[in-house]
Design a protein around this motif. Structure first.
Motif, PDB file in Angstrom:
ATOM      1  N   PHE A   1     -28.306  21.542  65.644  1.00 24.70           N
ATOM      2  CA  PHE A   1     -28.389  22.880  65.047  1.00 24.70           C
ATOM      3  C   PHE A   1     -27.235  23.055  64.067  1.00 24.70           C
ATOM      4  O   PHE A   1     -26.087  22.766  64.404  1.00 24.70           O
ATOM      5  N   GLY A   2     -27.547  23.539  62.865  1.00 33.18           N
ATOM      6  CA  GLY A   2     -26.502  23.760  61.872  1.00 33.18           C
ATOM      7  C   GLY A   2     -26.701  25.040  61.090  1.00 33.18           C
ATOM      8  O   GLY A   2     -27.824  25.525  60.931  1.00 33.18           O
ATOM      9  N   TRP A   3     -25.590  25.577  60.635  1.00 31.90           N
ATOM     10  CA  TRP A   3     -25.587  26.777  59.785  1.00 31.90           C
ATOM     11  C   TRP A   3     -25.225  26.388  58.359  1.00 31.90           C
ATOM     12  O   TRP A   3     -24.343  25.552  58.143  1.00 31.90           O
ATOM     13  N   VAL A   4     -25.895  26.998  57.403  1.00 30.12           N
ATOM     14  CA  VAL A   4     -25.492  26.908  56.001  1.00 30.12           C
ATOM     15  C   VAL A   4     -25.233  28.327  55.518  1.00 30.12           C
ATOM     16  O   VAL A   4     -25.714  29.290  56.118  1.00 30.12           O
ATOM     17  N   SER A   5     -24.483  28.469  54.446  1.00 27.48           N
ATOM     18  CA  SER A   5     -24.065  29.797  53.997  1.00 27.48           C
ATOM     19  C   SER A   5     -25.210  30.630  53.432  1.00 27.48           C
ATOM     20  O   SER A   5     -25.187  31.861  53.528  1.00 27.48           O
ATOM     21  N   GLU A   6     -26.188  29.980  52.832  1.00 27.25           N
ATOM     22  CA  GLU A   6     -27.304  30.693  52.192  1.00 27.25           C
ATOM     23  C   GLU A   6     -28.495  29.748  52.066  1.00 27.25           C
ATOM     24  O   GLU A   6     -28.393  28.571  52.400  1.00 27.25           O
ATOM     25  N   GLU A   7     -29.598  30.261  51.567  1.00 27.60           N
ATOM     26  CA  GLU A   7     -30.772  29.427  51.333  1.00 27.60           C
ATOM     27  C   GLU A   7     -30.481  28.504  50.155  1.00 27.60           C
ATOM     28  O   GLU A   7     -30.560  28.908  49.008  1.00 27.60           O
ATOM     29  N   LEU A   8     -30.107  27.295  50.469  1.00 26.22           N
ATOM     30  CA  LEU A   8     -29.741  26.320  49.450  1.00 26.22           C
ATOM     31  C   LEU A   8     -30.980  25.770  48.751  1.00 26.22           C
ATOM     32  O   LEU A   8     -32.071  25.731  49.323  1.00 26.22           O
ATOM     33  N   GLU A   9     -30.786  25.330  47.515  1.00 28.25           N
ATOM     34  CA  GLU A   9     -31.870  24.665  46.802  1.00 28.25           C
ATOM     35  C   GLU A   9     -32.052  23.280  47.403  1.00 28.25           C
ATOM     36  O   GLU A   9     -31.090  22.547  47.621  1.00 28.25           O
ATOM     37  N   ILE A  10     -33.288  22.933  47.700  1.00 30.32           N
ATOM     38  CA  ILE A  10     -33.588  21.674  48.367  1.00 30.32           C
ATOM     39  C   ILE A  10     -34.018  20.626  47.344  1.00 30.32           C
ATOM     40  O   ILE A  10     -34.849  20.894  46.477  1.00 30.32           O
ATOM     41  N   VAL A  11     -33.443  19.443  47.476  1.00 37.97           N
ATOM     42  CA  VAL A  11     -33.809  18.303  46.637  1.00 37.97           C
ATOM     43  C   VAL A  11     -34.912  17.552  47.371  1.00 37.97           C
ATOM     44  O   VAL A  11     -34.674  16.978  48.434  1.00 37.97           O
ATOM     45  N   MET A  12     -36.113  17.588  46.841  1.00 36.61           N
ATOM     46  CA  MET A  12     -37.263  16.970  47.506  1.00 36.61           C
ATOM     47  C   MET A  12     -37.271  15.464  47.251  1.00 36.61           C
ATOM     48  O   MET A  12     -37.165  15.023  46.118  1.00 36.61           O
ATOM     49  N   THR A  13     -37.387  14.696  48.337  1.00 39.08           N
ATOM     50  CA  THR A  13     -37.475  13.240  48.199  1.00 39.08           C
ATOM     51  C   THR A  13     -38.653  12.657  48.963  1.00 39.08           C
ATOM     52  O   THR A  13     -39.316  11.757  48.479  1.00 39.08           O
ATOM     53  N   GLU A  14     -38.922  13.173  50.169  1.00 42.45           N
ATOM     54  CA  GLU A  14     -39.957  12.571  51.017  1.00 42.45           C
ATOM     55  C   GLU A  14     -41.074  13.535  51.386  1.00 42.45           C
ATOM     56  O   GLU A  14     -42.065  13.123  51.972  1.00 42.45           O
ATOM     57  N   HIS A  15     -40.894  14.814  51.098  1.00 42.01           N
ATOM     58  CA  HIS A  15     -41.880  15.821  51.473  1.00 42.01           C
ATOM     59  C   HIS A  15     -42.447  16.464  50.213  1.00 42.01           C
ATOM     60  O   HIS A  15     -41.847  16.375  49.142  1.00 42.01           O
ATOM     61  N   SER A  16     -43.584  17.120  50.351  1.00 43.85           N
ATOM     62  CA  SER A  16     -44.196  17.747  49.180  1.00 43.85           C
ATOM     63  C   SER A  16     -43.498  19.047  48.804  1.00 43.85           C
ATOM     64  O   SER A  16     -43.471  19.423  47.648  1.00 43.85           O
ATOM     65  N   SER A  17     -42.908  19.734  49.794  1.00 40.96           N
ATOM     66  CA  SER A  17     -42.184  20.976  49.512  1.00 40.96           C
ATOM     67  C   SER A  17     -41.346  21.352  50.726  1.00 40.96           C
ATOM     68  O   SER A  17     -41.339  20.656  51.740  1.00 40.96           O
ATOM     69  N   SER A  18     -40.659  22.469  50.607  1.00 39.01           N
ATOM     70  CA  SER A  18     -39.860  22.992  51.711  1.00 39.01           C
ATOM     71  C   SER A  18     -39.986  24.508  51.706  1.00 39.01           C
ATOM     72  O   SER A  18     -40.433  25.104  50.720  1.00 39.01           O
ATOM     73  N   GLU A  19     -39.577  25.113  52.820  1.00 39.74           N
ATOM     74  CA  GLU A  19     -39.669  26.568  52.912  1.00 39.74           C
ATOM     75  C   GLU A  19     -38.540  27.087  53.805  1.00 39.74           C
ATOM     76  O   GLU A  19     -38.306  26.550  54.893  1.00 39.74           O
ATOM     77  N   TRP A  20     -37.843  28.107  53.318  1.00 42.13           N
ATOM     78  CA  TRP A  20     -36.893  28.843  54.147  1.00 42.13           C
ATOM     79  C   TRP A  20     -37.686  29.956  54.802  1.00 42.13           C
ATOM     80  O   TRP A  20     -38.168  30.857  54.132  1.00 42.13           O
ATOM     81  N   VAL A  21     -37.839  29.881  56.116  1.00 43.97           N
ATOM     82  CA  VAL A  21     -38.666  30.820  56.877  1.00 43.97           C
ATOM     83  C   VAL A  21     -37.754  31.876  57.501  1.00 43.97           C
ATOM     84  O   VAL A  21     -36.778  31.537  58.174  1.00 43.97           O
ATOM     85  N   LYS A  22     -38.060  33.155  57.275  1.00 42.53           N
ATOM     86  CA  LYS A  22     -37.260  34.232  57.853  1.00 42.53           C
ATOM     87  C   LYS A  22     -37.309  34.156  59.373  1.00 42.53           C
ATOM     88  O   LYS A  22     -38.371  33.956  59.966  1.00 42.53           O
ATOM     89  N   TRP A  23     -36.166  34.318  60.011  1.00 43.34           N
ATOM     90  CA  TRP A  23     -36.068  34.272  61.462  1.00 43.34           C
ATOM     91  C   TRP A  23     -36.562  35.603  62.015  1.00 43.34           C
ATOM     92  O   TRP A  23     -35.939  36.635  61.821  1.00 43.34           O
ATOM     93  N   ASN A  24     -37.718  35.556  62.657  1.00 42.73           N
ATOM     94  CA  ASN A  24     -38.341  36.739  63.232  1.00 42.73           C
ATOM     95  C   ASN A  24     -39.205  36.280  64.407  1.00 42.73           C
ATOM     96  O   ASN A  24     -40.418  36.275  64.320  1.00 42.73           O
ATOM     97  N   PRO A  25     -38.550  35.840  65.495  1.00 42.25           N
ATOM     98  CA  PRO A  25     -39.317  35.255  66.603  1.00 42.25           C
ATOM     99  C   PRO A  25     -40.219  36.274  67.279  1.00 42.25           C
ATOM    100  O   PRO A  25     -39.948  37.471  67.187  1.00 42.25           O
TER     101      PRO A  25
END
Length: 141
Positions: free
Chosen positions: A93-117
Motif C-alpha cells: 500500500f502506498g500514498w502519492v501526493s496527487e493523481e499523477l500522470e501515468i506513463v502507459m507501457t503495458e496496459h491500454s489505460s489507467s484510471e484514478w478511482v474515487k475512494w467511496n467504498p
C-alpha cells in the motif's frame, strides 16, 4: 504444479477526497504488478513494477510497510502451455501526493478511482484487496 509470484503496489492519493489507481487492459481492471525476478525481494519487485507500468518513482510513493496483502489463485499460463499454476500475489500500500500522470507501457489505460467504498469490480482479487484496504483505513481513523 508450477509456482509463480507477482508483487505490486496499490497507490492512493493523500488528498481530502482520496482516489486509487487501477490499470486497464482491454477487457478488465488490473493492478500495477508483475513477476518477481531472481534475487529480488517482494518490495523491490513491487516498486520496480510500479515504475515500469506507471512511471511512478520510489520517491513519489510513501509506502505503509505494515500493509501486505497476499492471496493465492490458480490461473492458466500460456508460458506453461496453458497449464494451471499456483500464483502467489503480494500487494503493498502506498500514498502519492496527487493523481499523477501515468506513463502507459503495458496496459491500454489507467484510471484514478474515487475512494467511496464499497467498491465492486467483479474481480475477486481487486475486490478482496479493496475490502482489506477499507478495514485498514477504518482502523486508522
Amino acid at each position: 504444479m508450477e509456482k509463480v509470484k507477482s508483487c505490486g503496489v496499490i497507490c492512493f492519493t493523500k488528498t481530502k477526497k482520496p482516489s486509487f489507481l487501477l490499470m486497464k487492459r482491454s477487457y478488465r481492471y488490473d493492478l500495477p504488478k508483475g513477476h518477481i525476478e531472481p534475487g529480488e525481494t517482494e518490495l523491490q519487485c513491487a516498486l520496480r513494477e510500479l515504475f515500469e507500468e506507471t512511471g511512478i518513482t520510489r520517491k513519489q510513493v510513501c509506502l505503509e510497510l505494515d500493509f501486505r496483502f497476499r492471496t493465492i489463485y490458480y490461473p492458466r499460463y500460456r508460458r506453461f502451455g496453458g497449464e494451471k499454476v499456483e500464483k502467489s500475489l503480494v500487494i503493498f500500500f502506498g500514498w502519492v501526493s496527487e493523481e499523477l500522470e501515468i506513463v502507459m507501457t503495458e496496459h491500454s489505460s489507467s484510471e484514478w478511482v474515487k475512494w467511496n467504498p464499497p467498491h465492486y469490480f467483479h474481480n475477486r482479487i481487486i475486490d478482496e484487496l479493496l475490502e482489506t484496504v477499507e478495514r485498514k483505513l477504518m482502523l486508522e481513523r
